[in-house]
Design an enzyme around this catalytic site. Structure first.
Site, PDB file in Angstrom:
ATOM      1  N   THR A  97       0.793  -1.178  -0.009  1.00 20.56           N
ATOM      2  CA  THR A  97      -0.021   0.015  -0.025  1.00 20.56           C
ATOM      3  C   THR A  97       0.743   1.376  -0.030  1.00 20.56           C
ATOM      4  O   THR A  97       0.511   2.106   0.892  1.00 20.56           O
ATOM      5  CB  THR A  97      -0.944  -0.035   1.153  1.00 20.56           C
ATOM      6  OG1 THR A  97      -0.100   0.205   2.330  1.00 20.56           O
ATOM      7  CG2 THR A  97      -1.687  -1.277   1.293  1.00 20.56           C
ATOM      8  N   HIS A 121      10.382   2.687  17.951  1.00 24.81           N
ATOM      9  CA  HIS A 121       9.652   1.163  17.714  1.00 24.81           C
ATOM     10  C   HIS A 121       9.442   0.226  18.841  1.00 24.81           C
ATOM     11  O   HIS A 121      10.423   0.271  19.616  1.00 24.81           O
ATOM     12  CB  HIS A 121      10.129   0.523  16.269  1.00 24.81           C
ATOM     13  CG  HIS A 121      11.335  -0.022  16.263  1.00 24.81           C
ATOM     14  ND1 HIS A 121      11.418  -1.445  16.281  1.00 24.81           N
ATOM     15  CD2 HIS A 121      12.598   0.564  16.210  1.00 24.81           C
ATOM     16  CE1 HIS A 121      12.920  -1.814  16.527  1.00 24.81           C
ATOM     17  NE2 HIS A 121      13.439  -0.819  16.380  1.00 24.81           N
ATOM     18  N   ASP A 172      17.681  -3.293  20.767  1.00 27.88           N
ATOM     19  CA  ASP A 172      17.040  -2.851  19.471  1.00 27.88           C
ATOM     20  C   ASP A 172      15.446  -3.576  19.628  1.00 27.88           C
ATOM     21  O   ASP A 172      15.285  -4.766  19.142  1.00 27.88           O
ATOM     22  CB  ASP A 172      17.855  -3.303  18.168  1.00 27.88           C
ATOM     23  CG  ASP A 172      17.088  -3.003  16.902  1.00 27.88           C
ATOM     24  OD1 ASP A 172      16.125  -2.158  17.086  1.00 27.88           O
ATOM     25  OD2 ASP A 172      17.557  -3.359  15.897  1.00 27.88           O
ATOM     26  N   GLU A 206       8.507  -2.112  12.769  1.00 25.28           N
ATOM     27  CA  GLU A 206       9.657  -1.178  12.241  1.00 25.28           C
ATOM     28  C   GLU A 206      10.655  -2.200  11.614  1.00 25.28           C
ATOM     29  O   GLU A 206      11.346  -1.838  10.439  1.00 25.28           O
ATOM     30  CB  GLU A 206      10.288  -0.507  13.235  1.00 25.28           C
ATOM     31  CG  GLU A 206      11.570   0.712  12.780  1.00 25.28           C
ATOM     32  CD  GLU A 206      13.199  -0.019  12.896  1.00 25.28           C
ATOM     33  OE1 GLU A 206      13.639   0.782  12.526  1.00 25.28           O
ATOM     34  OE2 GLU A 206      13.092  -1.316  13.182  1.00 25.28           O
ATOM     35  N   GLU A 207      10.830  -3.094  12.303  1.00 25.13           N
ATOM     36  CA  GLU A 207      11.936  -4.175  11.786  1.00 25.13           C
ATOM     37  C   GLU A 207      11.655  -4.896  10.323  1.00 25.13           C
ATOM     38  O   GLU A 207      12.712  -5.009   9.511  1.00 25.13           O
ATOM     39  CB  GLU A 207      12.223  -5.398  12.482  1.00 25.13           C
ATOM     40  CG  GLU A 207      12.516  -5.105  13.959  1.00 25.13           C
ATOM     41  CD  GLU A 207      14.147  -4.380  13.954  1.00 25.13           C
ATOM     42  OE1 GLU A 207      14.867  -4.240  12.901  1.00 25.13           O
ATOM     43  OE2 GLU A 207      14.678  -4.277  14.843  1.00 25.13           O
ATOM     44  N   GLU A 212       2.947   4.016   7.910  1.00 23.28           N
ATOM     45  CA  GLU A 212       1.713   3.928   7.853  1.00 23.28           C
ATOM     46  C   GLU A 212       1.091   5.321   8.547  1.00 23.28           C
ATOM     47  O   GLU A 212      -0.149   6.020   7.976  1.00 23.28           O
ATOM     48  CB  GLU A 212       0.707   2.772   8.389  1.00 23.28           C
ATOM     49  CG  GLU A 212       1.427   1.592   7.473  1.00 23.28           C
ATOM     50  CD  GLU A 212       1.320   1.554   5.889  1.00 23.28           C
ATOM     51  OE1 GLU A 212       0.294   1.913   5.420  1.00 23.28           O
ATOM     52  OE2 GLU A 212       2.333   1.522   5.340  1.00 23.28           O
ATOM     53  N   GLU A 233       1.483   8.347   6.478  1.00 26.45           N
ATOM     54  CA  GLU A 233       0.670   8.335   5.263  1.00 26.45           C
ATOM     55  C   GLU A 233      -0.740   8.665   5.720  1.00 26.45           C
ATOM     56  O   GLU A 233      -1.391   9.440   4.997  1.00 26.45           O
ATOM     57  CB  GLU A 233       0.577   6.864   4.629  1.00 26.45           C
ATOM     58  CG  GLU A 233       1.926   6.512   3.943  1.00 26.45           C
ATOM     59  CD  GLU A 233       2.003   5.248   3.386  1.00 26.45           C
ATOM     60  OE1 GLU A 233       2.851   4.948   2.724  1.00 26.45           O
ATOM     61  OE2 GLU A 233       1.410   4.336   4.056  1.00 26.45           O
ATOM     62  N   ASP A 237      15.711   5.128  18.948  1.00 29.94           N
ATOM     63  CA  ASP A 237      15.204   3.767  18.395  1.00 29.94           C
ATOM     64  C   ASP A 237      16.178   2.958  19.435  1.00 29.94           C
ATOM     65  O   ASP A 237      15.922   2.738  20.645  1.00 29.94           O
ATOM     66  CB  ASP A 237      15.766   3.480  16.926  1.00 29.94           C
ATOM     67  CG  ASP A 237      15.743   2.068  16.521  1.00 29.94           C
ATOM     68  OD1 ASP A 237      15.506   1.092  17.472  1.00 29.94           O
ATOM     69  OD2 ASP A 237      15.542   1.965  15.197  1.00 29.94           O
ATOM     70  N   HIS A 272      20.196  -7.802  16.086  1.00 24.63           N
ATOM     71  CA  HIS A 272      19.283  -8.692  15.439  1.00 24.63           C
ATOM     72  C   HIS A 272      19.648 -10.224  15.601  1.00 24.63           C
ATOM     73  O   HIS A 272      19.328 -11.033  14.478  1.00 24.63           O
ATOM     74  CB  HIS A 272      19.426  -8.316  13.876  1.00 24.63           C
ATOM     75  CG  HIS A 272      18.545  -6.943  13.463  1.00 24.63           C
ATOM     76  ND1 HIS A 272      18.227  -6.813  12.244  1.00 24.63           N
ATOM     77  CD2 HIS A 272      18.321  -6.026  14.458  1.00 24.63           C
ATOM     78  CE1 HIS A 272      17.763  -5.421  12.286  1.00 24.63           C
ATOM     79  NE2 HIS A 272      17.820  -5.115  13.304  1.00 24.63           N
TER      80      HIS A 272
END
Lengths: 740, 740
Positions: free
Chosen positions: A261, A370, A380, A418-419, A427, A430, A447, A548
């Site tokens: 989208t 996030h 993170d 976010e990841e 979004e 937007e 973050d 991560h």
């Protein structure tokens, strides 16, 4: 009689005078509307001191312990648990916000199949499986054994089972594949590449262009561990270094926001493009692996020696392939990549909270972090969430106690997903594009709040440099009563400014590394990103090693990243200080002249790098030079307006006018037509750049392309990008000049 | 003694009271800052009455005489003379503006060759020229003989000399050519078409798709003259009707703004795309001709009879061709179109003038009119220029005499090169995009001020309906002391409103007919267009007959359009009244609920027209319905905010907040991604529409396309346009709802 008359007269005069005085000073305030004092309310320095004092490291530690107790990948039960936790905190009657709510988007995510874990195998010519990679990282603590720990995978890489000869492709850059392609037919090969040098998705996209059929990505110990490899005594749990099985998960997605989208908020009814139309993701099976598995492959490769800069830390010479050495156990074998990822529509939540502004509720300062992680995500993002919760606790308490209400409204965002590509924040941007564009002063992103505990690291629009500096001068560095964050910062990272001399080096937000992207690039809101980070003289790690992976836990954080949580505290104090100044200052604390300095630097780099070639093409940089000068003059003009009068005595509409000029400065650099191939990138100064020349990005990339191809149409694009920059600079100058 | 004490006491109390009163009311004003009263300054009704009184018809007549004395096509000496004239007027020490200046753009125009006039010829098979069309229109007065009268031509049509069989293609619509193409091979033909039904350029673009090699365009007497044809007694100079040789010039250009610099102001250094890349202009030679020349061709055509709706006023049966009847003088002959147009870079000037606002100088009301004509342009555009000059004279005088200064700034624009494609206004909008977007309350356009003298005709954003109505109720219709412009208007053009009952019908700005286009469609600024127009029961003329011909002169205007210039005066009073209310009202006089009514009307039309087919495609309109409802509620909410409190007592920042919500309402409908193929069109509600269904334009056109093709990808575009409309409506609702 005269005496009496005199007495009468004197008394009368006295009474009259008293009356006048009473009338004037005693009750005359009623005549001024109540709002007259309110509108000139400025930032309260004592309150900021109080805020700094109340920010508590033990609270942050406790926040982090709770936040990182379970894996909380986007839309999993662990994430949902934290949604509720955030809502509870922000609804607390004593320390909560004015209002808080959950805001959900239906987004396209990508997950591995729990029942069929991704892996690679080494397969002999007789179809014997000679080696299978790890299905999960090795556990050193109990939490790493949690069944909710997702295995390492490349989100958005397609399912597939390509099998072929292995090649070593360095970092998977176009130039890396081009180099290999000179001597090796890459068709049908499996490329093993290192993290770094190129975007995650690009490693596969670039390879596919040359016929590569599958990609394995690993982090070389040279790039993350300062060469250390053994978990017997070198890596975690013995240090902060990455254990051999650790593998960086990540979104292999070159754009940001929900992929189905673009430009529209991903609501239930929103139109979704066909999944097959998505671009910017790997077209071939791709899988991240630990360096122990990479070691098992790379050191057995056949072929020419890889160039010196391609060599890593393994105790062997990295060769290019294709295939394995005849003398190795894998002679003549292929590598098969097995990926079972699948796309799924999921409801992802942002948690939003607000403190309403008293004087200008229609002006927003947004602070975001996030919430979703890949695994436990202690650093993170929970290091940032822990900081945000401490800031909201202190501010919420002041509001609930009636001690304070900001001049402007503050919006807190706990972004989801976010990841997977900054989805929750994008979004949101937007959905509320118009009102955010019209009303937002600034966006503050925290973050990862602490990468390491050496120094502050801030990135942002140059307009925000001054307020970040002010805050950093006021906050003390961890454990010190005297050294300011600013003084410490300048020791680790500085630059020479034509206006100020040596100052800390504020980084730029040229990429889409975190949730500031939609605010900075799409909305043109003055944004910044604040954290504590490394002493770069002590490590060459490209990021903290547990990034991560399943090792990014509370244990890891409290032992190796920020024992005592005083760096977290320092970030909370600094970011909160910036937030308070933005929310409360009568005049928005942006300095447009700092923007002019950046633009002048950009111009001189462009002039140095491009003038010779451009002259031969008949293209002049003079109009750009003139636009830069006009912009500089406009910034000086506005600064004079601000400093030549006592703002507290000015009419509130004049102050608002100046504040609008400051607020809209970054917005003036937006051009939705400038970068037609880059979703969401509209900021002419900060959009992402491929060229190595640190100047106006559209110009730099157009120049690089034209210089390479020599095509007339490409040189026309250089001219077009000159026009784009000039019009943006002149538009920004117009915003700052006299309003009529 | 008691008496004396009593006297003393009473006197003392009295004196004390006097003192208190003096202290309180006599001098206490000093304590309130001077700006407290200023910021709550509202519109002054007496001043508006004074303005109405001072607007003088004789001045307007004199203005028009001067303005229309010479041909003043864009960038010609006549245009330059008027640039200086405007500058002189606006610099007048007694009636001028605060500041005025010339602003020049270097733009791409198209002109015929004075030495080789365009024409068509009828050429026999033996290459004998049997007929040559007129090279210029017949002169009935001296000014029509001016050598500066440009011959009729199709600006931007390419030079060329195509020769072929003539066909009659009605209005040159796609459906017209499709119809011909069923029975006639159009390859290499010359098409003669009527004005109307399709855009000028489209007549040639459509034809070229079917192989047509050249196009002649004329205005059929049925469409402009109520059938009248003879200049012996029927047409001008005997009436307002078009003489037989009259031909409508025009820009044959489907976009607006300078064609070589879309989105960027056409300055000296601006990048220009290659002329060969221009789209939206005729690919084949095209020439407008008078109906006397058309008559000479059409009545000799061979072939099938044209359909009934294709028939015009000529005293013959219109046939389709190809070629001429064997019994005619032109049997077997071809028609050759000779066009010698060439593109030229020219400096075109806008003349700008401002009256600085006192309280909110950073809020703009823009009033514009173009200056350039095709020939003398007495009506188009000088009727509007004459009105603008009278408005600025009256307002300028009030400013110079110190009697008035508007709350907000007023910007006047005398636009250049409108006739070539709204170029001056569009370049201005491009150059100052950011600040105009951030600061402009409204744009008022008065191009042709008087088409005819029957009634007001206004078009605009529904937000502006209320202020136009207020002004129209206050101004009297020409020659009447009692009938208001409003009451007269409602008689000629009305509609039934669910909220108000029968009201005058405000038109929409869905196209790019005049300089409002860049403001409404590109910048999203609430815009309106005001004029006096026809009694439609008395003529079927598609526009006033002298439009874009050499007959649009002072003589024509004063005899047939507005004898006595009282309709001009009425337009000046009405548009000036609107201007004053927008500039001076404390709360901007927009009513968002009127926008909701339009959107609801759009929705119900969409539901009626699309629901059945969409359901079969599995597409629901329910989410759109919900968005419309939310928008309606938001408009009601803001109206309550405005009406439930005494705005004059509110804090200036609260009023500013509401005003910003009103100002940004139209802006919230902008979506630069919505119409990727339409330069400059970004407004989701008002962008141009091809479909005949009067609803959300992107949705209507996408539906028409999908319904026609049945392609899955086209139905996906329908879904996408639903999303585009919903997000725009919800964004607009967010703008109007509680700010935090």
């Amino acid at each position: 009689m005269w005496k009496k008359i005199l007495l009468f007269g004197v008394s009368g005069a006295a009474l009259l005078t008293v009356g006048i005085l009473v009338g004037h000073f005693g009750i005359s305030q009623d005549l001024s509307p109540a709002w007259v004092n309110e509108v000139s309310q400025d930032v309260d320095e004592a309150l900021i001191e109080q805020f700094i004092k109340e920010v508590d490291n033990k609270n942050i530690e406790q926040n982090l312990k709770t936040l990182a107790s379970d894996p909380h990948m986007a839309t999993t039960p662990g994430d949902e648990k934290l949604v509720k936790f955030m809502l509870d905190r922000w609804k607390d009657p004593n320390t909560g916000l004015d209002e808080t709510w959950r805001q959900t988007y239906k987004v396209f995510l990508s997950f591995p199949d729990m029942n069929k874990p991704n892996c690679f195998t080494v397969v002999s010519p007789t179809d014997t499986i000679q080696y299978t990679s790890r299905l999960k990282e090795k556990a050193y603590t109990e939490d790493q054994n949690d069944p909710e720990v997702v295995q390492p995978y490349a989100a958005y890489a397609p399912a597939g089972h390509p099998k072929g000869k292995l090649v070593y492709a360095n970092q998977g850059k176009v130039s890396d594949y081009e180099f290999l392609n000179k001597t090796i037919d890459l068709t049908g090969t499996i490329a093993i590449v290192r993290y770094g040098g190129a975007g995650r998705a690009d490693k596969a996209i670039n390879g596919a262009r040359f016929g590569v059929a599958g990609v394995l990505v690993y982090t070389d110990p040279a790039d993350i561990n300062d060469g250390k490899m053994s978990d017997a005594n070198e890596t975690y749990p013995h240090s902060w270094y990455l254990p051999p099985s650790g593998a960086e998960r990540g979104s292999f997605n070159g754009y940001f926001g929900d992929l189905l989208t673009p430009y529209y908020a991903a609501k239930e009814h929103t139109y979704r493009m066909p999944v097959s139309d998505i671009t910017g993701i790997p077209p071939i099976a791709t899988q991240p692996i630990g360096f122990e598995d990479a070691y098992a492959l790379i050191c057995k490769l056949d072929g020419d020696e890889a160039p010196a800069v391609w060599q890593g830390s393994f105790n062997c010479t990295y060769k290019l392939g294709p295939g394995f050495s005849n003398t190795s156990a894998f002679a003549n074998s292929d590598v098969q990549v097995n990926v079972y990822n699948k796309g799924e529509m999921k409801d992802s939540a942002n948690v939003m909270g607000v403190i309403r502004g008293s004087v200008e509720p229609d002006r927003y300062v947004i602070y975001g972090n996030h919430r979703d992680s890949w695994v436990h995500g202690a650093i993170d993002p929970s290091s940032g969430t822990a900081v945000m919760l401490e800031i909201t606790r202190v501010l919420g308490k002041m509001v609930k106690e009636g001690k304070w209400r900001p001049r402007r409204s503050i919006i807190f965002g706990s972004w989801g997903a976010e990841e997977f590509g900054l989805i929750g924040s994008t979004e949101y941007a937007e959905e509320y594009y118009s009102k955010l564009r019209d009303r937002t002063i600034a966006y503050i992103n925290v973050d990862i709040s602490v990468f390491a505990n050496a120094t502050l690291r801030a990135q942002g629009s140059p307009a925000a440099q001054s307020v970040i500096f002010t805050a950093a001068k006021q906050v003390k560095t961890p454990g010190s009563q005297t050294t300011s964050v600013y003084d410490n910062w300048i020791r680790y990272s500085n630059r020479s400014s034509p206006s100020y001399g040596i100052i800390p080096s504020l980084g730029y937000l040229t990429g889409a590394g975190s949730d500031y992207a939609a605010f900075m690039h799409y909305l043109g809101i003055t944004s910044m990103d604040i954290a504590y980070t490394y002493d770069r003289s002590k490590t060459k790690a490209r990021i903290y090693p547990a990034y991560h992976t399943a090792y990014d836990t509370f244990d890891y954080t409290s032992k190796y990243i920020d024992p005592g949580f005083t760096s977290h505290q320092t970030v909370a104090r600094t970011a909160g200080n910036v937030l308070l100044r933005l929310a409360d200052s009568l005049v928005i604390p942006f300095n447009p002249s700092d923007y002019a300095e950046t633009v002048e630097q950009y111009y001189s780099t462009a002039a140095e790098s491009f003038t010779d070639k451009m002259s031969t093409m008949g293209i002049s940089l003079e109009p750009l030079n003139a636009a830069v000068k006009r912009f500089r003059e406009a910034t000086s003009f506005l600064n004079q307006q601000i400093h030549n009068s006592d703002m507290a005595k000015e009419t509130p509409l004049k102050i608002r006018r100046i504040n609008d000029q400051l607020m809209f400065l970054d917005r003036a650099f937006l051009d939705p037509m400038a970068f037609p191939d880059k979703y969401h990138y509209r900021h002419v100064i900060w959009t992402s750049r491929s060229s190595g020349v640190a100047t106006f990005p559209g110009l730099a990339d157009a120049f690089a392309k034209a210089d390479n191809s020599g095509l007339k149409s490409d040189w026309e694009q250089v001219e077009k990008h000159l026009t784009i920059v000039i019009q943006a600079l002149e538009g920004a100058a117009s915003t700052l000049e006299a309003v009529i």
